[in-house]
Write a protein that holds these residues in place. Structure first.
Motif, mmCIF file in Angstrom:
data_model
loop_
_atom_site.group_PDB
_atom_site.id
_atom_site.type_symbol
_atom_site.label_atom_id
_atom_site.label_comp_id
_atom_site.label_asym_id
_atom_site.label_seq_id
_atom_site.Cartn_x
_atom_site.Cartn_y
_atom_site.Cartn_z
ATOM 1 N N LYS A 153 0.810 -1.219 0.000
ATOM 2 C CA LYS A 153 0.000 0.000 0.000
ATOM 3 C C LYS A 153 0.840 1.264 0.000
ATOM 4 C CE LYS A 153 -3.572 -2.318 2.802
ATOM 5 N NZ LYS A 153 -2.766 -3.526 3.124
ATOM 6 N N LEU A 154 2.077 1.168 0.529
ATOM 7 C CA LEU A 154 2.911 2.350 0.697
ATOM 8 C C LEU A 154 4.344 2.063 0.247
ATOM 9 C CD1 LEU A 154 1.739 3.310 4.313
ATOM 10 C CD2 LEU A 154 1.173 4.575 2.217
ATOM 11 N N PRO A 155 5.016 3.029 -0.389
ATOM 12 C CA PRO A 155 6.420 2.859 -0.788
ATOM 13 C C PRO A 155 7.345 3.117 0.407
ATOM 14 C CG PRO A 155 5.611 4.985 -1.538
ATOM 15 C CD PRO A 155 4.457 4.315 -0.847
ATOM 16 N N ILE A 156 7.657 2.068 1.147
ATOM 17 C CA ILE A 156 8.380 2.192 2.413
ATOM 18 C C ILE A 156 9.862 1.889 2.230
ATOM 19 C CG2 ILE A 156 8.621 1.217 4.738
ATOM 20 C CD1 ILE A 156 5.575 0.705 4.672
ATOM 21 N N VAL A 157 10.687 2.748 2.814
ATOM 22 C CA VAL A 157 12.137 2.546 2.884
ATOM 23 C C VAL A 157 12.512 2.554 4.360
ATOM 24 C CG1 VAL A 157 14.419 3.419 2.274
ATOM 25 C CG2 VAL A 157 12.487 3.724 0.689
ATOM 26 N N ILE A 158 13.302 1.563 4.780
ATOM 27 C CA ILE A 158 13.726 1.482 6.184
ATOM 28 C C ILE A 158 15.202 1.846 6.281
ATOM 29 C CG2 ILE A 158 14.130 -0.063 8.141
ATOM 30 C CD1 ILE A 158 11.616 -1.600 7.238
ATOM 31 N N ALA A 159 15.501 2.855 7.086
ATOM 32 C CA ALA A 159 16.887 3.250 7.337
ATOM 33 C C ALA A 159 17.325 2.701 8.678
ATOM 34 C CB ALA A 159 17.005 4.771 7.334
ATOM 35 N N ARG A 160 18.508 2.108 8.694
ATOM 36 C CA ARG A 160 19.092 1.626 9.957
ATOM 37 C C ARG A 160 20.323 2.478 10.283
ATOM 38 N NH1 ARG A 160 19.075 -4.953 9.009
ATOM 39 N NH2 ARG A 160 16.853 -5.326 9.493
ATOM 40 N N PRO A 161 20.129 3.597 10.953
ATOM 41 C CA PRO A 161 21.285 4.421 11.309
ATOM 42 C C PRO A 161 22.096 3.781 12.425
ATOM 43 C CG PRO A 161 19.312 5.325 12.303
ATOM 44 C CD PRO A 161 18.864 4.196 11.411
ATOM 45 N N PHE A 162 23.416 3.846 12.277
ATOM 46 C CA PHE A 162 24.304 3.501 13.379
ATOM 47 C C PHE A 162 24.430 4.755 14.253
ATOM 48 C CE2 PHE A 162 24.705 -0.006 10.694
ATOM 49 C CZ PHE A 162 25.449 -1.020 11.299
ATOM 50 N N ASN A 163 25.296 4.737 15.236
ATOM 51 C CA ASN A 163 25.385 5.883 16.134
ATOM 52 C C ASN A 163 25.703 7.169 15.373
ATOM 53 O OD1 ASN A 163 25.874 3.441 17.837
ATOM 54 N ND2 ASN A 163 25.900 4.988 19.436
ATOM 55 N N TYR A 164 25.072 8.244 15.758
ATOM 56 C CA TYR A 164 25.420 9.559 15.212
ATOM 57 C C TYR A 164 25.202 10.602 16.288
ATOM 58 C CZ TYR A 164 20.333 10.028 14.330
ATOM 59 O OH TYR A 164 18.970 10.069 14.451
ATOM 60 N N THR A 165 25.849 11.739 16.098
ATOM 61 C CA THR A 165 25.821 12.766 17.135
ATOM 62 C C THR A 165 25.962 14.137 16.505
ATOM 63 O OG1 THR A 165 26.739 13.363 19.300
ATOM 64 C CG2 THR A 165 28.321 12.771 17.576
ATOM 65 N N GLY A 166 25.886 15.160 17.337
ATOM 66 C CA GLY A 166 26.035 16.523 16.855
ATOM 67 C C GLY A 166 25.541 17.510 17.893
ATOM 68 N N LEU A 167 25.640 18.768 17.557
ATOM 69 C CA LEU A 167 25.232 19.841 18.453
ATOM 70 C C LEU A 167 23.727 19.762 18.712
ATOM 71 C CD1 LEU A 167 26.675 22.283 19.779
ATOM 72 C CD2 LEU A 167 25.846 23.664 17.863
ATOM 73 N N GLY A 168 23.362 19.778 19.982
ATOM 74 C CA GLY A 168 21.951 19.744 20.344
ATOM 75 C C GLY A 168 21.446 18.391 20.798
ATOM 76 N N GLN A 169 22.274 17.351 20.715
ATOM 77 C CA GLN A 169 21.842 16.038 21.189
ATOM 78 C C GLN A 169 21.837 16.010 22.711
ATOM 79 O OE1 GLN A 169 24.344 12.646 20.156
ATOM 80 N NE2 GLN A 169 22.528 11.374 19.803
ATOM 81 N N SER A 170 20.885 15.294 23.276
ATOM 82 C CA SER A 170 20.734 15.218 24.728
ATOM 83 C C SER A 170 21.970 14.634 25.401
ATOM 84 C CB SER A 170 19.524 14.347 25.073
ATOM 85 O OG SER A 170 19.506 14.001 26.442
ATOM 86 N N GLU A 171 22.272 15.149 26.590
ATOM 87 C CA GLU A 171 23.407 14.638 27.352
ATOM 88 C C GLU A 171 23.160 13.246 27.925
ATOM 89 O OE1 GLU A 171 25.005 17.332 30.251
ATOM 90 O OE2 GLU A 171 24.867 19.052 28.885
ATOM 91 N N SER A 172 21.977 12.698 27.716
ATOM 92 C CA SER A 172 21.757 11.302 28.097
ATOM 93 C C SER A 172 22.499 10.363 27.151
ATOM 94 C CB SER A 172 20.259 10.960 28.115
ATOM 95 O OG SER A 172 19.679 11.166 26.838
ATOM 96 N N PHE A 173 22.932 10.880 25.999
ATOM 97 C CA PHE A 173 23.756 10.114 25.077
ATOM 98 C C PHE A 173 25.229 10.381 25.385
ATOM 99 C CE2 PHE A 173 19.681 10.451 23.051
ATOM 100 C CZ PHE A 173 19.491 9.211 22.456
ATOM 101 N N LEU A 174 26.075 9.396 25.107
ATOM 102 C CA LEU A 174 27.443 9.430 25.627
ATOM 103 C C LEU A 174 28.303 10.554 25.069
ATOM 104 C CD1 LEU A 174 28.341 5.654 25.970
ATOM 105 C CD2 LEU A 174 28.412 7.371 27.767
ATOM 106 N N LEU A 175 28.300 10.768 23.768
ATOM 107 C CA LEU A 175 29.201 11.788 23.225
ATOM 108 C C LEU A 175 28.837 13.197 23.684
ATOM 109 C CD1 LEU A 175 30.358 9.395 21.685
ATOM 110 C CD2 LEU A 175 30.609 10.892 19.702
#
Length: 294
Positions: A153-175
């Motif tokens: 019914k829908l054209p679905i694409v599944i993305a499997r991101p590995f770890n990523y980070t950057g400015l603005g990410q919560s400090e609950s994440f390690l980097l």
């Protein structure tokens, strides 16, 4: 202008994906579960509100969808929330999209490389059998299987991101936690296992990959989003020390060592590049410099 609907648009990743799509001529709308005043492109609706989702989607009639809204922190204390939001919430979204008079050209679902688990060493391609090791990963894998029910019914694409980070990410994440300790000038930092290896990307590059996957729309594909290189947390601390020009004392707190910790996650980005062409993420040192210098 083609209109894209981003779920979780006010989240860490959502902000970067919205900016990336706007830069490339998309009309961006978004939904989330929190109130937001003065943003005409944003609508508050909960993924568990089936009727509300159908109303919003019928109104927006998106040409494409990027589904980012999720409980994404592996250490989140409520296991039930992983399944209600990540699985049932996604099902409600797909049902609402399928019921809309206008079928989107592409629906990109953000899953996670955590579905690969901890059993296989080396570089992980999309053909590696999943072996999730925590509730978050199980909920994401269940979401992937559920999404197959909507493939006709829908054209679905599944993305499997590995770890990523950057400015603005919560400090609950390690980097971001590591970065915040350096930016505050602290002398001691408590971490868990330092010899955990991860494939890190820059959130800006991930946003670009999502945009290009959305535009290519390889319907039915599952695609890793990753750099193909790993760094240990020990190396991350060393990089931050080099950038800041000072050292920090790391204490290992056993309370921060997770049960069923995935020791090494390195992805194979070959399929991603075969679909969207050349794609690279900044080096981890460049990303850390960006985060530390703000």
């Amino acid at each position: 202008m083609r209109r894209v609907l981003i779920t979780g648009i006010k989240g860490f990743t959502g902000r970067y994906v919205a900016a990336e799509l706007e830069r490339h001529g998309w009309d961006v709308c978004g939904i989330g579960s929190h109130d937001e005043v003065g943003d005409g492109r944003y609508r508050r609706v909960d993924l568990l509100d089936s009727a509300g989702l159908r109303t919003v989607i019928a109104e927006v009639q998106p040409d494409a969808v990027v589904h980012l809204a999720a409980i994404a922190f592996v250490g989140h204390g409520d296991a039930d929330a992983f399944y209600t939001v990540n699985l049932i919430g996604t099902r409600n979204l797909l049902a609402a999209l399928a019921a809309c008079a206008k079928t989107p050209e592409c629906v990109l679902l953000a899953s996670s490389a955590n579905v690969y688990g901890n059993a296989i060493e080396g570089v992980l391609g999309e053909g590696v059998p999943p072996n999730p090791a925590n509730d978050y990963a199980v909920s994401k894998l269940a979401m992937e299987y559920m999404a197959r029910l909507w493939a006709d019914k829908l054209p679905i694409v599944i993305a499997r991101p590995f770890n990523y980070t950057g400015l603005g990410q919560s400090e609950s994440f390690l980097l971001p936690k590591i970065v915040s300790h350096f930016r505050r000038g602290e002398e001691i930092m408590e971490l868990g296992n330092l010899d955990v290896w991860r494939d890190f990307s820059d959130v800006r590059a991930v946003a670009e990959a999502y945009r290009r996957l959305l535009e290519a729309c390889p319907a039915g594909a599952t695609v890793n989003v990753c750099s193909g290189q790993t760094h240990s947390l020990r190396e991350v601390v060393s990089m931050a020390e080099g950038i800041c020009g000072r050292s920090i004392r790391v204490q290992v707190n056993p309370a921060f060592v997770r049960a069923n910790e995935v020791k090494s996650l390195c992805g194979d980005p070959s399929r991603l590049r075969s679909i969207i062409g050349d794609w690279v993420t900044p080096s981890l040192e460049e990303t850390l410099s960006w985060m530390l210098e703000q």
